[in-house]
Scaffold this motif. Sequence first.
Motif, short mmCIF file in Angstrom:
data_model
loop_
_atom_site.label_atom_id
_atom_site.label_comp_id
_atom_site.label_asym_id
_atom_site.label_seq_id
_atom_site.Cartn_x
_atom_site.Cartn_y
_atom_site.Cartn_z
N ASN A 107 12.13 17.61 4.70
CA ASN A 107 12.80 18.79 4.14
C ASN A 107 13.07 19.82 5.23
N ASN A 108 12.12 20.05 6.11
CA ASN A 108 12.30 21.00 7.20
C ASN A 108 13.44 20.58 8.13
N ASP A 109 13.47 19.29 8.46
CA ASP A 109 14.53 18.79 9.35
C ASP A 109 15.90 18.88 8.67
N LEU A 110 15.93 18.64 7.37
CA LEU A 110 17.20 18.77 6.66
C LEU A 110 17.68 20.22 6.67
N GLY A 111 16.75 21.18 6.55
CA GLY A 111 17.13 22.59 6.60
C GLY A 111 17.69 22.97 7.96
N ILE A 112 17.04 22.51 9.03
CA ILE A 112 17.53 22.80 10.38
C ILE A 112 18.91 22.19 10.58
N LEU A 113 19.09 20.97 10.08
CA LEU A 113 20.39 20.31 10.22
C LEU A 113 21.46 21.10 9.48
N GLY A 114 21.16 21.57 8.28
CA GLY A 114 22.14 22.34 7.53
C GLY A 114 22.52 23.63 8.23
N GLU A 115 21.52 24.31 8.79
CA GLU A 115 21.79 25.55 9.51
C GLU A 115 22.67 25.31 10.74
N ASP A 116 22.34 24.30 11.49
CA ASP A 116 23.11 24.03 12.70
C ASP A 116 24.51 23.52 12.38
N PHE A 155 0.85 -1.19 0.00
CA PHE A 155 0.00 0.00 0.00
C PHE A 155 0.89 1.24 0.00
N GLU A 156 0.27 2.35 -0.39
CA GLU A 156 0.96 3.65 -0.32
C GLU A 156 0.06 4.63 0.39
N ILE A 157 0.66 5.39 1.32
CA ILE A 157 -0.03 6.46 2.04
C ILE A 157 0.51 7.79 1.52
N ASP A 158 -0.35 8.80 1.47
CA ASP A 158 0.04 10.12 0.96
C ASP A 158 1.31 10.60 1.68
N PRO A 159 2.44 10.79 0.96
CA PRO A 159 3.70 11.12 1.62
C PRO A 159 3.96 12.61 1.76
N ALA A 160 3.04 13.47 1.32
CA ALA A 160 3.32 14.91 1.23
C ALA A 160 3.76 15.47 2.58
N TYR A 161 3.02 15.19 3.63
CA TYR A 161 3.35 15.76 4.94
C TYR A 161 4.71 15.29 5.41
N TYR A 162 5.00 14.01 5.22
CA TYR A 162 6.25 13.45 5.73
C TYR A 162 7.45 13.89 4.89
N GLN A 163 7.23 14.15 3.61
CA GLN A 163 8.29 14.71 2.78
C GLN A 163 8.61 16.14 3.21
N ALA A 164 7.56 16.91 3.52
CA ALA A 164 7.77 18.28 4.00
C ALA A 164 8.48 18.29 5.34
N ALA A 187 12.52 11.38 10.39
CA ALA A 187 11.66 11.85 9.30
C ALA A 187 11.78 10.93 8.09
N LYS A 188 13.00 10.42 7.83
CA LYS A 188 13.18 9.48 6.71
C LYS A 188 12.42 8.18 6.97
N VAL A 189 12.47 7.73 8.23
CA VAL A 189 11.75 6.49 8.57
C VAL A 189 10.25 6.68 8.36
N ASN A 190 9.72 7.79 8.87
CA ASN A 190 8.29 8.05 8.70
C ASN A 190 7.91 8.17 7.24
N LEU A 191 8.77 8.81 6.45
CA LEU A 191 8.50 8.90 5.01
C LEU A 191 8.52 7.51 4.38
N GLY A 192 9.45 6.66 4.84
CA GLY A 192 9.49 5.30 4.32
C GLY A 192 8.25 4.50 4.69
N TYR A 193 7.67 4.79 5.85
CA TYR A 193 6.46 4.07 6.28
C TYR A 193 5.26 4.41 5.42
N THR A 194 5.33 5.45 4.62
CA THR A 194 4.21 5.75 3.72
C THR A 194 4.09 4.70 2.62
N LYS A 195 5.13 3.90 2.43
CA LYS A 195 5.05 2.73 1.55
C LYS A 195 4.96 1.52 2.48
#
Length: 403
Positions: A100-109, A88-97, A161-169
């Motif tokens: 991306n947000n967590d990656l931005g925070i990581l880059g800044e820090d 099955f696939e679950i809508d990944p939009a929220y988890y992709q966002a 966040a990557k794990v949660n995005l992976g769980y959408t599949k």
Amino acid sequence: MKSLPLLCVVLFILSALSGCAKSSHSSAAPRPQVGVITVQPQSVALTRHLVGRLAPYLSANVTARVSGVLTKRVYKEGTDVQAGQVLFEIDPAYYQAQLNNDLGILGEDRATWMNDKVNAARYHQLLPVGSVSQQTVDNADATVRSDAAKVKADEAMVESAKVNLGYTKVTSPIRGIAGQQLVTVGALVGSGTSDAGSGGTLLTTVNDIDQLYVNFTLSAADLLMLREAGARGDVALAEPDRTTVQITLPDGSAYAQLATLDFSDVSVNATTGAVNLRALVPNPQRTILPGMYVTLNVTLGQQRNVFLVPQESLQRDTVGAYVFVADASGKVAREDVAANDSLGTNWIVTTGLTAGDQVIVSGLQGLHEGDPVKSHPWHAPSAAAPQDGSALAAGSRTAVNAH
């Protein structure tokens, strides 16, 4: 004229003598013929007939591990799937966002961390010439350490966040047959991560049925009796991994593969008074299915020093089971026996007989204890009955003579 009464007297005496002779002749009627077998002790398989239910070897629920809208069913219901295959696939939009947000925070820090590391290194160079104080250097080092810890936390957030995005599949946890879809596309599914601790939305079930478990029970009384018989040497119990189970299907046919006992509980169920057991049976053709009730013939070991007698020879009354035997004097004797199990067309007699006893199998009609009989060897009908029906005629004559 006087000789006439005398003649009548003589005729009456002769008639009486003739009647006595006939009576004597009838009392010497031939003995009934009976068919007998000579029994000898032997060892036979110790079996129990039980009822069991089949269960899958592996069964896994496929559940939603993140919340969202179910967008797609990838597999075909009722087909084989592999471990890790997307179902099955679950809508990944929220988890992709979120990723991306967590990656931005990581880059800044990470950038802040690198800048503070450079400043701290510069302060260490200026400290020997007295341009900065020791306090300033210590503060710079502390800032670097804090930045490093924050980067570690950010990296963990990114991984989450990557794990949660992976769980959408939604993937299959095992190899097997995927069942019917339980939630339609477009439905909102949940991860079950609330404080209530409930599981995620069940989407389908995958069962591995290439081999199956058959679950059954054995009464505690039977188990205790078997162990006591084993301690006496009357029974040789098989090792658990050598205890075989023959399955009889609901249509009465025997299943081609033998099951092997692989689990025996160490406690008695307080509700049923029985011990739970389980056997493993191969199912390469998938001819048997989980949930089926089947009849089991469980071979637990070997019974020693028992006697096999045809079923037609065993009789029962208010006292119990018994057989008639022809003793050395040619008379019928009753022997009370214990026969609780059967093997094929024979009863298994555990007590009451001795080696060499001649058990009466045929011609039992009208027999009583103490009757004189004439015995002959008995043969099973399938082995002794000719095709022309002569054996049937002979059997009829034997029955007439017995009566």
